[in-house]
Design a protein around this motif. Structure first.
Motif, mmCIF file in Angstrom:
data_model
loop_
_atom_site.group_PDB
_atom_site.id
_atom_site.type_symbol
_atom_site.label_atom_id
_atom_site.label_comp_id
_atom_site.label_asym_id
_atom_site.label_seq_id
_atom_site.Cartn_x
_atom_site.Cartn_y
_atom_site.Cartn_z
ATOM 1 N N SER A 1 -11.019 5.377 -4.951
ATOM 2 C CA SER A 1 -11.704 4.273 -5.606
ATOM 3 C C SER A 1 -11.254 2.927 -5.048
ATOM 4 C CB SER A 1 -11.438 4.346 -7.101
ATOM 5 O OG SER A 1 -12.049 3.276 -7.754
ATOM 6 N N SER A 2 -9.970 2.836 -4.702
ATOM 7 C CA SER A 2 -9.491 1.561 -4.146
ATOM 8 C C SER A 2 -10.076 1.321 -2.755
ATOM 9 C CB SER A 2 -7.959 1.539 -4.102
ATOM 10 O OG SER A 2 -7.492 2.440 -3.131
ATOM 11 N N TRP B 1 0.859 -1.187 0.000
ATOM 12 C CA TRP B 1 0.000 0.000 0.000
ATOM 13 C C TRP B 1 0.889 1.229 0.000
ATOM 14 C CZ3 TRP B 1 -4.920 1.513 -0.704
ATOM 15 C CH2 TRP B 1 -5.279 2.795 -0.275
ATOM 16 N N ALA B 2 1.026 1.885 -1.171
ATOM 17 C CA ALA B 2 1.816 3.112 -1.277
ATOM 18 C C ALA B 2 1.195 3.975 -2.364
ATOM 19 C CB ALA B 2 3.273 2.785 -1.600
ATOM 20 N N PRO B 3 0.091 4.682 -2.039
ATOM 21 C CA PRO B 3 -0.640 5.447 -3.048
ATOM 22 C C PRO B 3 0.266 6.438 -3.787
ATOM 23 C CG PRO B 3 -1.845 5.411 -0.990
ATOM 24 C CD PRO B 3 -0.497 4.813 -0.711
ATOM 25 N N GLY B 4 1.301 6.970 -3.110
ATOM 26 C CA GLY B 4 2.217 7.911 -3.755
ATOM 27 C C GLY B 4 2.915 7.292 -4.948
ATOM 28 N N SER C 1 -8.821 11.263 0.724
ATOM 29 C CA SER C 1 -8.265 10.645 -0.474
ATOM 30 C C SER C 1 -9.114 11.000 -1.683
ATOM 31 C CB SER C 1 -8.195 9.128 -0.305
ATOM 32 O OG SER C 1 -9.478 8.634 -0.072
ATOM 33 N N THR C 2 -8.473 10.992 -2.836
ATOM 34 C CA THR C 2 -9.167 11.293 -4.096
ATOM 35 C C THR C 2 -8.712 10.302 -5.161
ATOM 36 O OG1 THR C 2 -7.390 12.833 -4.596
ATOM 37 C CG2 THR C 2 -9.428 13.781 -3.731
#
Lengths: 340, 289
Positions: free
Chosen positions: B254-255, B53-56, B248-249
């Motif tokens: 969505s995840s 998990w690393a949205p960046g 979050s956007t």
């Protein structure tokens, strides 16, 4: 094997004859109608009855299991006392002070109260009940009087069961997408009430159905025999008798609404300064505000006191609602001539 | 004529109210699917179900959180089920008859306690206590399991108790009359006869544990890493959604909906299982005694 052992034990001991019911079954069903088994065990302990090894093993296992069941139960029941005691111990002092309950909330300084949060919880409950009770009762009447056992009834049952299993946080993000954003209600009491109405619909429906089913069938039949149509009979005879049960369910639902937070946080709001008087205004029910204190708490120096006080106040409200619901249910049952 | 038409109309209106649950369920499923489509399209299923998990960096794996959910649920059931079954046997077989109602009410009281209150208690008492005993941060799977055990006890107890009470008393009488002890009767006659109900109770408790959010959120950590021990911080699906939805956007948001969809599917699978086990009886829990 063990059965045979018992028979021998009785024979060897030369049991005295005892009138049936002398010891009675009132103390517990396991003794059998005349408490014969207890007498055999007593005889074994005193030595007047000679027990086989199998009998001794069975008796020992029985006593161990009984002790185990007692121990597990005491542990589980003391958890209840411990939880309630700890919450009240931490926060009752705060929760009972009028300056806290009726005070204005503070966002930066200490000494804030929670009156807008208390009113938010109250308004949210009323609004949700106003939406969910008519729907739930209507659905319950349909299911118990009109639906029969067809495919449609099975579909509704499936819908209710599945909806009741959906986690509340899923309702929360659903409400955020649909009511807050899509319908443009924003964070508001109404968006939260619509979300919570959907969340509580299956249980309200179920409890209303149980209350309707508890009305003797002969009432409906008598009404139909006098020429009432089905709906007239339901409206004038069945529903009035079922009202106390439905009301009990509604009060318990109010308790669930007040305590709900996961579905509220993204639909209603976390913090307000003023009492929300319109359904289109954001609000901050106590449960959601505790979460706010936990996450953003550092802003307020005495966040710990506020959250503990709110937790205790919330617990008191929910426990009172449950008590009221059960006492009314009991009183009504008594008046109507049922016994527990 | 008027009466007949009114009767027809009333029946239709009532049908509409009954269909609200079906419509509601359909809407919930529809919007969970719709909102998670961007994640499936842009990140892809392999990414979504990975363990990073690393949205960046464009990594949206939910495996850590799924493991967290399953571990805390298992822990809660392991701790809670024996207590709940013991309590159900106590309430139906062992407790002095006159005090049974009182004890039953005690358990029901536990069911009414809001989860946020239990979470607050876990955060203020349980976590510091574990921290002192273990020398770790205190929050994690163990604390979450204990809190969940408290939450599943009333559910499992109430339904198992009803299942045990539904066993005809003649079964027990026959067994006792043949000289079996009470424990032999419980183990060989009453528990097997109530098997389906007890299984349904455990499944329902499992559903409650999987979906629980607030109580777990306050004692789980949080941290988006696999737990290294029972007392190291981690996350569950519900707590991840709760804590990140606000800020979050795009694909990340969505995840989070995809995680909601997974939760929804787990819950529906459990309900399907439960309906099968309990033979088509309604699986909606009762609120009224």
């Amino acid at each position: 094997m063990e059965r045979a052992a018992w028979t021998t034990a009785v024979k060897v001991g030369g049991m005295r004859e005892v009138e049936p019911g002398a010891t009675g079954a009132a103390g517990g069903g396991w003794l059998g109608p005349c408490g014969a088994q207890a007498r055999v065990e007593k005889g074994v302990r005193r030595g007047s009855v000679k027990a086989s090894a199998a009998h001794r093993r069975a008796a020992l296992a029985d006593r161990l299991a009984t002790a185990g069941i007692w121990a597990l139960s005491i542990l589980a029941l003391s958890t209840v006392a411990l939880v309630i005691g700890a919450v009240l111990w931490k926060g009752l002092g705060t929760a009972l002070s009028p300056a806290f309950v009726f005070g204005k909330p503070q966002a930066m300084r200490e000494g804030g109260g929670v009156w807008p949060m208390v009113v938010s919880s109250f308004h949210l409950s009323l609004l949700t009940l106003a939406l969910v009770v008519p729907l739930g009762v209507g659905a319950a009447v349909y299911m118990s009087e009109f639906a029969g056992v067809g495919r449609l009834a099975r579909l509704v049952r499936f819908g209710a069961d599945s909806l009741s299993a959906v986690p509340s946080v899923v309702f929360g993000i659903f409400g955020m997408v649909v009511f807050v954003v899509y319908l443009g209600l924003g964070y508001s009491l109404l968006a939260g009430a619509l979300t919570l109405a959907l969340l509580n619909l299956p249980t309200v429906m179920r409890s209303a159905e149980e209350s309707i089913k508890a009305v003797p069938r002969s009432y409906l039949e008598a009404a139909l025999a006098t020429g009432c149509t089905k709906w007239e009979a339901v409206k004038r005879v069945v529903l009035p008798v079922a009202v106390p049960g439905i009301a009990t369910g509604a009060i318990l639902t109010a308790g669930r609404i007040v305590g709900e937070s996961a579905a509220v946080i993204y639909t209603v709001g976390l913090f307000v300064r003023r009492v929300p008087w319109s359904p289109f205004r954001p609000a901050a029910p106590m449960a959601a505000n505790i979460w706010h204190m936990y996450t953003e708490g550092a802003l307020v120096p005495d966040w710990f006191r506020v959250a503990s006080g709110e937790a205790a106040l919330l617990l008191l409200i929910v426990l009172t609602l449950n008590l009221v619901a059960r006492t009314t249910a009991k009183a009504v049952r008594k008046r109507m001539g049922y016994r527990d | 004529m008027y009466v007949i038409r009114r009767e027809w109309l009333v029946k239709r209106v009532l049908l509409v109210t009954a269909m609200v649950v079906v419509l509601g369920l359909a809407l919930v499923v529809y919007f969970m699917v719709k909102e998670s489509i961007p994640a499936f399209k842009q990140a892809g299923p392999a990414n979504l179900f990975s363990s990073e998990w690393a949205p960046g960096e464009g990594r949206y794996g939910m495996l850590i959180f799924l493991v967290g959910t399953l571990a805390t649920t298992a822990g809660g059931l392991i701790l809670g089920t024996p207590l709940a079954l013991g309590l159900a046997l106590f309430l139906t077989q062992v407790a002095p008859r006159r005090s049974r109602a009182l004890f039953s009410r005690g358990v029901e009281t536990l069911a009414g306690i809001p989860s946020i209150v239990l979470g607050w208690l876990g955060f203020t008492i349980l976590v510091p206590w574990i921290r002192e005993l273990s020398g770790s941060s205190g929050s994690g799977i163990l604390a979450a399991s204990i809190v969940l055990a408290v939450m599943v006890i009333p559910t499992i107890t109430a339904i198992s108790r009803d299942a045990l009470e539904a066993v005809p008393s003649t079964y027990a009488q026959a067994s006792l009359a043949m000289g079996a002890t009470r424990w032999q009767t419980i183990r060989r006659v009453q528990l097997p006869a109530a098997k389906h109900g007890i299984l349904a109770a455990i499944i329902l408790g499992m559903g409650r544990a999987i979906g629980e959010t607030m109580a777990v959120a306050m004692v789980i950590g949080p941290a988006s890493v696999f737990p290294t021990s029972l007392t190291s911080p981690t996350h569950t699906l519900t707590t991840k959604i709760l804590m990140e939805m606000g800020e979050s956007t795009g694909v990340q948001r969505s995840s989070l909906f995809a995680m909601g969809l997974v939760l929804l599917m787990l819950a529906m699978a459990l309900i399907a299982l439960m309906r099968r086990v309990s033979g088509g009886r309604s699986a909606t829990p009762e609120v009224v005694e």
